[in-house]
Design a protein around this motif. Structure first.
Motif, mmCIF file in Angstrom:
data_model
loop_
_atom_site.group_PDB
_atom_site.id
_atom_site.type_symbol
_atom_site.label_atom_id
_atom_site.label_comp_id
_atom_site.label_asym_id
_atom_site.label_seq_id
_atom_site.Cartn_x
_atom_site.Cartn_y
_atom_site.Cartn_z
ATOM 1 N N ASN A 196 36.137 -86.545 10.158
ATOM 2 C CA ASN A 196 35.459 -86.220 11.110
ATOM 3 C C ASN A 196 36.080 -85.147 12.020
ATOM 4 O OD1 ASN A 196 34.521 -86.208 14.144
ATOM 5 N ND2 ASN A 196 33.616 -88.058 13.495
ATOM 6 N N ALA A 197 35.472 -83.842 12.155
ATOM 7 C CA ALA A 197 35.857 -82.883 12.812
ATOM 8 C C ALA A 197 36.471 -82.907 14.281
ATOM 9 C CB ALA A 197 34.943 -81.413 12.606
ATOM 10 N N ALA A 198 35.660 -83.618 14.984
ATOM 11 C CA ALA A 198 35.915 -83.866 16.508
ATOM 12 C C ALA A 198 37.142 -84.647 16.442
ATOM 13 C CB ALA A 198 34.523 -84.385 17.156
ATOM 14 N N LEU A 199 37.056 -85.781 15.599
ATOM 15 C CA LEU A 199 38.087 -86.770 15.772
ATOM 16 C C LEU A 199 39.624 -85.978 15.178
ATOM 17 C CD1 LEU A 199 39.382 -89.446 16.156
ATOM 18 C CD2 LEU A 199 38.911 -90.042 13.898
ATOM 19 N N ASN A 200 39.335 -85.139 14.297
ATOM 20 C CA ASN A 200 40.430 -84.314 13.768
ATOM 21 C C ASN A 200 41.167 -83.522 14.944
ATOM 22 O OD1 ASN A 200 40.329 -85.068 11.233
ATOM 23 N ND2 ASN A 200 39.273 -83.489 10.653
ATOM 24 N N SER A 201 40.066 -82.849 15.780
ATOM 25 C CA SER A 201 40.652 -81.815 16.957
ATOM 26 C C SER A 201 41.175 -82.947 17.735
ATOM 27 C CB SER A 201 39.407 -81.170 17.206
ATOM 28 O OG SER A 201 39.713 -80.392 18.227
ATOM 29 N N LEU A 202 40.642 -84.165 18.210
ATOM 30 C CA LEU A 202 41.349 -84.861 19.067
ATOM 31 C C LEU A 202 42.469 -85.204 18.873
ATOM 32 C CD1 LEU A 202 40.488 -86.571 21.719
ATOM 33 C CD2 LEU A 202 39.565 -88.129 20.389
ATOM 34 N N ILE A 203 42.970 -85.694 17.564
ATOM 35 C CA ILE A 203 44.328 -86.160 17.257
ATOM 36 C C ILE A 203 45.245 -84.812 17.503
ATOM 37 C CG2 ILE A 203 45.642 -86.909 15.278
ATOM 38 C CD1 ILE A 203 43.198 -88.539 14.417
ATOM 39 N N LYS A 204 44.876 -83.958 16.925
ATOM 40 C CA LYS A 204 45.523 -82.672 16.964
ATOM 41 C C LYS A 204 45.916 -82.170 18.403
ATOM 42 C CE LYS A 204 44.761 -79.523 13.980
ATOM 43 N NZ LYS A 204 43.907 -78.156 13.322
ATOM 44 N N SER A 205 44.979 -82.317 19.156
ATOM 45 C CA SER A 205 45.129 -81.842 20.406
ATOM 46 C C SER A 205 46.100 -82.816 21.450
ATOM 47 C CB SER A 205 44.008 -81.396 21.261
ATOM 48 O OG SER A 205 43.216 -80.514 20.689
ATOM 49 N N ALA A 206 45.907 -84.045 21.056
ATOM 50 C CA ALA A 206 46.405 -84.970 21.886
ATOM 51 C C ALA A 206 48.086 -85.211 21.273
ATOM 52 C CB ALA A 206 45.830 -86.443 21.489
ATOM 53 N N PHE A 207 48.257 -84.766 20.154
ATOM 54 C CA PHE A 207 49.698 -84.583 19.668
ATOM 55 C C PHE A 207 50.215 -83.577 20.538
ATOM 56 C CE2 PHE A 207 52.923 -83.296 16.902
ATOM 57 C CZ PHE A 207 53.518 -84.365 16.474
ATOM 58 N N GLU A 208 49.734 -82.531 20.254
ATOM 59 C CA GLU A 208 50.396 -81.364 20.842
ATOM 60 C C GLU A 208 50.329 -81.372 22.316
ATOM 61 O OE1 GLU A 208 48.085 -78.143 19.651
ATOM 62 O OE2 GLU A 208 48.607 -78.246 17.532
ATOM 63 N N GLY A 209 49.657 -81.958 22.901
ATOM 64 C CA GLY A 209 49.470 -82.364 24.466
ATOM 65 C C GLY A 209 50.571 -82.883 24.831
ATOM 66 N N VAL A 210 50.816 -84.164 24.043
ATOM 67 C CA VAL A 210 51.732 -85.032 24.826
ATOM 68 C C VAL A 210 53.089 -84.536 24.288
ATOM 69 C CG1 VAL A 210 53.043 -87.190 23.823
ATOM 70 C CG2 VAL A 210 50.535 -87.226 24.159
ATOM 71 N N LEU A 211 53.323 -83.563 23.309
ATOM 72 C CA LEU A 211 54.671 -82.838 22.938
ATOM 73 C C LEU A 211 54.960 -81.807 24.351
ATOM 74 C CD1 LEU A 211 57.066 -82.895 21.047
ATOM 75 C CD2 LEU A 211 55.822 -80.945 19.882
ATOM 76 N N LYS A 212 53.993 -81.392 24.742
ATOM 77 C CA LYS A 212 54.175 -80.221 25.940
ATOM 78 C C LYS A 212 54.667 -81.202 27.000
ATOM 79 C CE LYS A 212 50.599 -77.002 24.208
ATOM 80 N NZ LYS A 212 49.091 -76.459 24.324
ATOM 81 N N VAL A 213 53.888 -82.155 27.378
ATOM 82 C CA VAL A 213 54.407 -82.900 28.509
ATOM 83 C C VAL A 213 55.946 -83.371 28.393
ATOM 84 C CG1 VAL A 213 53.751 -84.659 29.923
ATOM 85 C CG2 VAL A 213 52.075 -83.435 29.129
ATOM 86 N N PHE A 214 56.112 -83.828 27.146
ATOM 87 C CA PHE A 214 57.518 -84.109 27.044
ATOM 88 C C PHE A 214 58.612 -83.056 27.195
ATOM 89 C CE2 PHE A 214 56.014 -88.283 25.268
ATOM 90 C CZ PHE A 214 56.864 -89.140 25.762
#
Length: 375
Positions: A196-214
């Protein structure tokens, strides 16, 4: 509770903002910018100049666009002010002013029997006078050498420093999260492609976003452990408190400023975390849009390049959000301000009275008589 509610009520909301410096504070008003820095003697040195960007064309002051110019101004002026504050505070001379171990006792301490007290005192006085003359000569020499530096050299150095800072920021907050996600997908089969393209994008963005915050929280926490940085963060607190006092319509005195809150919704720290959150939100749409246009997801290289190109948009949106939060006080602005106010617990510390005096001096110098700072 009553006291807290009283502090929240503002007689006005001002566009004046500031920045903590080395042993001082810079304040930027709609017309003037002022630096108030303590010199080695403990005196407050005040320097004023015209605020950059006042005479720009109207197109540069449009929503989204004005945020880009404002961000550039903040970086350029902030760098200059920081370097100037270090000069005024005499931080470059601290090592030179420290006497070498055993030097004073060998030449200036009289003998125990007291027979050479007078001669020792005269020798100390002559030695001190000679030392002061040497220092003055060295300072005059350094000043002359600095004046000989071409203006283009200073400008080039400043530009190079800003570019290097941007490169480090892009490397940490754009390339590194994308690179680590690619490693993560190789280590965890099926993590990259769920069908699922939307789910792929969500997982990728969430991973990168959490890392940025940390990364940003970890970086702030790490530098806050440094003694000199903690002192600068205390000046940051003095800046916020003085602006709150002015907005509350109270007289700018040390006592009144001391009683104010130190966490402000229009802080640069809040702006940083807002830009990260905006970048996370925008990244959710990168892959779906690219798939809709090209039929395939972007490679890591193109994804990083696209995010770099989107930085002006992210800055513009972040700037508008921070201005909106500064103008209004409701549930929406409190939600917008919450992450930044939380992060300020690391970057905005309680000041002492001397720091507050610097903040008051800088703030008074930039308050316009015509009330043009009201927003």
């Amino acid at each position: 509770m009553k006291k807290k509610q009283e502090q929240k009520s503002c007689a006005l909301r001002t566009s004046i903002g500031g920045q903590a410096l080395m042993e001082g504070i810079m304040m930027r008003g709609p017309q003037k910018t002022a630096l108030a820095v303590r010199n080695p003697k403990g005196e407050i040195v005040l320097e004023e100049s015209e605020t950059r960007g006042v005479k720009r064309p109207k197109i540069c002051k449009l929503p989204l666009i004005r945020g880009i110019f404002g961000y550039i101004d903040s970086m350029v002026i902030g760098y200059k002010a920081l370097m100037r504050s270090a000069e005024i505070a005499g931080l470059d001379d601290i090592v030179e002013q420290k006497p070498q171990k055993g030097e004073a006792s060998a030449e200036c301490v009289p003998e125990p029997n007291g027979e050479r007290v007078e001669s020792a005192s005269e020798e100390c006085a002559e030695a001190d006078k000679k030392t002061e003359q040497d220092k003055k000569t060295e300072q005059d020499k350094e000043t002359k050498e600095e004046k000989k530096l071409p203006r283009w050299v200073v400008t080039l150095t400043m530009v190079a420093s800003i570019i290097f800072g941007l490169a480090v920021a892009i490397g940490l907050f754009v390339w590194l999260p994308a690179f680590l996600f690619s490693l993560f997908t190789k280590a965890v089969p099926g993590a990259e492609d769920t069908g699922n393209a939307a789910l792929n994008s969500l997982i990728k963005s969430a991973f990168e976003g959490v890392l940025k915050v940390f990364l940003i929280v970890g970086y702030m926490a790490a530098i806050s452990l440094m003694k000199d940085i903690r002192r600068t963060f205390r000046y940051h607190g003095a800046e916020h408190k003085s602006i709150f006092c002015y907005e509350a319509g109270k007289e700018l005195t040390v006592e009144n400023v001391r009683s104010m809150r130190r966490f402000h919704p229009r802080c640069g720290t809040s702006f940083l975390i807002l830009m990260i959150l905006v970048s996370i939100f925008i990244s959710f749409f990168i892959d779906p849009i690219c798939i809709a246009i090209t039929g395939d997801e972007l490679s890591i290289v193109w994804r990083v390049l696209l995010k770099i190109l989107l930085i002006p948009l992210i800055v513009g949106i972040g700037y508008e959000l921070i201005k909106f939060a500064g103008r209004h006080d409701n549930w929406l602005t409190r939600v917008i301000s919450a992450p930044g106010l939380w992060l300020q617990r690391l970057t905005v510390l309680e000041p002492d009275d001397e720091m507050i005096e610097c903040a008051i001096a800088a703030l008074k110098a930039v308050i316009p008589e015509d009330g043009s700072d009201k927003i």
